[in-house]
Design an enzyme around this catalytic site. Structure first.
Site, mmCIF file in Angstrom:
data_model
loop_
_atom_site.group_PDB
_atom_site.id
_atom_site.type_symbol
_atom_site.label_atom_id
_atom_site.label_comp_id
_atom_site.label_asym_id
_atom_site.label_seq_id
_atom_site.Cartn_x
_atom_site.Cartn_y
_atom_site.Cartn_z
ATOM 1 N N ASP A 100 0.853 -1.198 0.000
ATOM 2 C CA ASP A 100 0.000 0.000 0.000
ATOM 3 C C ASP A 100 0.886 1.245 0.000
ATOM 4 O O ASP A 100 1.100 1.896 1.024
ATOM 5 C CB ASP A 100 -0.946 -0.006 1.198
ATOM 6 C CG ASP A 100 -2.154 0.888 0.939
ATOM 7 O OD1 ASP A 100 -2.158 1.581 -0.105
ATOM 8 O OD2 ASP A 100 -3.069 0.894 1.765
ATOM 9 N N ASN A 207 -7.408 -1.983 8.234
ATOM 10 C CA ASN A 207 -7.297 -1.008 9.326
ATOM 11 C C ASN A 207 -7.580 0.423 8.862
ATOM 12 O O ASN A 207 -7.331 1.365 9.601
ATOM 13 C CB ASN A 207 -5.906 -1.093 9.979
ATOM 14 C CG ASN A 207 -4.785 -0.776 9.004
ATOM 15 O OD1 ASN A 207 -5.014 -0.689 7.798
ATOM 16 N ND2 ASN A 207 -3.585 -0.611 9.512
ATOM 17 N N HIS A 239 -7.564 7.755 7.137
ATOM 18 C CA HIS A 239 -6.456 6.795 7.014
ATOM 19 C C HIS A 239 -6.739 5.860 5.840
ATOM 20 O O HIS A 239 -7.645 5.029 5.919
ATOM 21 C CB HIS A 239 -6.335 5.992 8.325
ATOM 22 C CG HIS A 239 -5.253 4.946 8.301
ATOM 23 N ND1 HIS A 239 -5.209 3.913 9.201
ATOM 24 C CD2 HIS A 239 -4.179 4.772 7.506
ATOM 25 C CE1 HIS A 239 -4.152 3.152 8.953
ATOM 26 N NE2 HIS A 239 -3.516 3.647 7.928
ATOM 27 N N ASN A 334 3.982 4.594 4.277
ATOM 28 C CA ASN A 334 4.574 3.489 3.497
ATOM 29 C C ASN A 334 5.210 4.116 2.271
ATOM 30 O O ASN A 334 4.512 4.387 1.285
ATOM 31 C CB ASN A 334 3.500 2.500 3.005
ATOM 32 C CG ASN A 334 3.109 1.468 4.023
ATOM 33 O OD1 ASN A 334 3.435 1.592 5.191
ATOM 34 N ND2 ASN A 334 2.411 0.452 3.582
ATOM 35 N N HIS A 408 4.055 5.036 13.498
ATOM 36 C CA HIS A 408 2.933 5.369 12.608
ATOM 37 C C HIS A 408 1.579 5.008 13.192
ATOM 38 O O HIS A 408 0.552 5.271 12.589
ATOM 39 C CB HIS A 408 3.103 4.688 11.266
ATOM 40 C CG HIS A 408 2.570 3.271 11.211
ATOM 41 N ND1 HIS A 408 2.936 2.291 12.104
ATOM 42 C CD2 HIS A 408 1.695 2.674 10.361
ATOM 43 C CE1 HIS A 408 2.310 1.171 11.788
ATOM 44 N NE2 HIS A 408 1.550 1.375 10.749
ATOM 45 N N ALA A 410 -0.508 2.478 16.614
ATOM 46 C CA ALA A 410 -0.350 1.727 17.851
ATOM 47 C C ALA A 410 0.407 0.428 17.592
ATOM 48 O O ALA A 410 1.192 -0.028 18.412
ATOM 49 C CB ALA A 410 -1.707 1.436 18.455
ATOM 50 N N GLY A 411 0.202 -0.161 16.408
ATOM 51 C CA GLY A 411 0.856 -1.433 16.097
ATOM 52 C C GLY A 411 0.055 -2.602 16.641
ATOM 53 O O GLY A 411 -0.353 -2.619 17.800
#
Lengths: 485, 143
Positions: A100, A207, A239, A334, A408, A410-411
């Site tokens: 992405d 996400n 997002h 990204n 970038h 919370a992961g």
């Protein structure tokens, strides 16, 4: 504690929150993890460290490959990975950018307060959901032909400005002013364009989301003021990325590089790291195609923002300019960029690969837009649906420590398959509603897969970024309405 | 032939088995569909898929990429995948197409289902190997 044992990997503490994996085997450089011990406990649970070590096998990696505090296992290169690779004798790797291309986040301010929105959350979430395309096969804000796709790939947000989907201030408040002039649409395949042409102005799924938020805290008053943020203010966070077009660009070049540069590939521990040597035709072509996909993603987020302005106009019966709906900033997480960095006292051009990491240039850096030059570049860190998000500013230590980068998001800590066993979408939605967070999604499974509990603690990620001085805390926001695919 | 979805922190893994290469390819493709949608109706027209590549692994990668491409341009979810794989004759001098595949899928219109997007197929941790009863594949997809 001076070392941290993670299975067969030993990390040595360089200083607070900085851990190093020494060079060994085929590693060209050491690797570093920026994390508290609590985050390291999570980071070391999956294959993140192995993938980080693998990435240092790429030729031309400078200083060290780095894992951000929100890092987790990805494919090839970990998510939360940063590598600065020499543009003269190094390489560029599509897999270390990700499928992405220019997945990223933008935040739009408003002059509405939380009280102005209370009582209308359901109408707002329904209207956003009905008007902002999301999910699989949901179409886009504009139906387009290939000539339009080419114009977008070539001119990015300048196209949106010409077509009336943007105002000049939107471009001024976007990384690179919303256009990468290195782009070359002819390096993007027909297949990629075919996939992208019906998805311009769409969130996708996974996400990705659009969230109306309220600012709950501000920390650095002068910076918050420069960013136009204050407590109780309503903001919108978007997002999403380059959709099928970007995914296809990555896939196409991964395969071309595999066929043309098998010699280099055979030395890499993971096929997904396939890289084109600097100076090769494919390195140039991929860079130009990636820049085109970056332009596409900026237009994608711009059209979603344009549509959001229209929805607010209808729901609040006012025009968007009067509601102060201005773009605060748009960041890519990204991406690979040619950037100048000082390495051992020498200026060097690097392909800075940021995969799940955000550029975080400090005050005074020439690439920070004029409006923010004195305070540093805004960084937007989206959290999960229940935890809220952060606005940071590029920190003074970022150029030295992280090639001008920070986290970038919370992961993730939990897999999607496990999340669906542990959570049911309807329950998650009900629990969030009790906290006055209104969520609407195409799929209940997406809500379960993105439940707040599957993410790391965003407060801890941001605390570490702030303590290291790579991204300083400016404001915290909390969700009001959230739509997703 | 069958498949299982496997845990992965961010993405999704598909582990598939089949008696032949064609079966394990089709089972992996069914896993790709399963990762996108749990509840598939009996609708949609079948369409053909043809792919050529330089190795078995590359053929599997290109096949799954082709299904994702067809999903986006046809606006359908490819399910009930059927595949035949063959190795081309030795005299094929062009090493780039040593392996070929002919297959088909039923394309369920996306408008009729609630599905989540898989972005792409990856080579990360990919396995395609002989197993006790035929073939085993493991593929990570980017979500």
């Amino acid at each position: 504690m001076d070392t941290y044992e993670a299975g067969d990997v030993t990390l040595q503490k360089v200083r607070e929150y900085v851990w190093e994996i020494p060079r060994e085997g085929g590693m060209n450089t050491p690797a570093r993890v920026l994390a508290s011990e609590r985050l390291l406990d999570e980071i070391s649970e999956d294959k993140t460290l192995e993938q980080l070590k693998n990435s240092t096998h790429l030729p031309g990696v400078t200083k060290y490959a780095i894992c951000m505090p929100d890092g987790h296992q990805g494919y090839g290169f970990p998510v939360g990975g940063v590598a600065g690779i020499d543009t003269e004798d190094g390489c560029i790797s599509p897999g270390a950018v990700g499928y992405d291309i220019n997945c990223g986040v933008r935040m739009m301010r408003t002059n509405l307060s939380y009280d102005d929105v209370r009582g209308q959350e359901e109408e707002l979430v329904e209207s956003l959901f009905a008007n902002v395309p999301s999910g699989l096969g949901g179409g886009g804000v504009v139906e387009s032909d290939l000539a339009t796709v080419d114009a977008i790939l070539d001119r990015g947000m300048e196209w949106a400005l010409e077509e009336g989907y943007a105002v000049p201030e939107d471009l001024a408040h976007c990384e690179d002013e919303g256009v990468r002039h290195d782009s070359d649409p002819s390096k993007v395949s027909q297949k990629a364009k075919d996939r992208g042409k019906n998805q311009i102005g769409s969130l996708g799924s996974g996400n990705h989301f659009l969230e109306v938020q309220r600012v709950t805290d501000t920390y650095l008053d002068d910076v918050a003021e420069a960013y136009g943020l204050e407590e109780d203010q309503i903001v919108v966070l978007i997002h999403c990325g380059s959709r099928g077009l970007g995914h296809q660009v990555c896939t196409d070049y991964l395969r071309k590089i595999e066929k043309a540069h098998g010699g280099l590939l055979s030395k890499l521990p993971d096929k997904e790291l396939a890289a084109a040597p600097a100076g090769s035709h494919l390195a140039e072509d991929y860079y130009d195609a990636m820049c085109a996909a970056i332009n596409f993603a900026w237009v994608n987020r711009q059209l979603v923002m344009h549509r959001t302005r229209k929805v607010f106009e209808r729901v609040f019966d006012d025009d968007w300019e009067s509601m102060g709906m201005d773009l605060l900033y748009d960041v890519a997480h990204n991406i690979a960029k040619k950037e100048m960095h000082t390495i051992d006292g020498e200026e060097k051009e690097l392909y800075v690969h940021r995969k799940g990491a955000t550029r975080a240039f400090p005050a005074g850096h020439p690439e920070v837009p004029g409006t923010y030059l004195d305070v540093g570049q805004p960084i937007i860190i989206p959290g999960s649906m229940g935890a809220g998000s952060y606005v940071l500013r590029g920190g003074e230590a970022s150029m030295d420590l992280t090639f001008g980068s920070t986290a970038h998001g919370a992961g993730r800590v939990m897999s999607r398959t496990q999340a669906k066993k542990d959570y049911w979408g309807g329950d998650v939605q009900d629990e969030l509603a009790q906290q006055h967070i209104y969520v609407k999604a195409q799929s209940g499974a997406t809500v379960a897969e993105e439940a707040p509990g599957v993410y790391k603690d965003v407060d801890e990620v941001v605390r570490v970024s702030d303590a290291l001085g790579i991204g300083d805390k400016v404001a915290r926001t909390f969700p009001v309405c959230n739509i997703k695919g | 032939m069958s498949y299982e979805l496997r845990d992965h922190t961010a993405d999704v893994g598909v582990e598939a088995t089949g008696a032949t290469l064609g079966e394990v390819f089709a089972a992996t493709a069914d896993g790709l569909a399963g990762a996108m949608c749990e509840d598939v109706p009996e609708t949609g027209e079948r369409f053909d898929v043809t792919v050529r590549a330089e190795s078995k692994e590359a053929l599997l990668f290109d096949y799954l990429d082709e299904l994702i491409y067809q999903r986006d341009v046809r606006a359908v979810l490819p399910v009930e995948n059927e595949v035949e794989v063959r190795e081309e004759a030795e005299d094929d001098e062009n090493d780039q197409s040593a392996w070929a595949l002919e297959g088909s899928a039923r394309g369920v219109p996306l408008a009729e289902i609630t599905a989540r997007e898989i972005k792409a197929v990856t080579y990360s941790e990919m396995a395609l190997e002989k197993a006790d009863s035929g073939w085993r594949a493991y593929v990570v997809f980017d979500v």
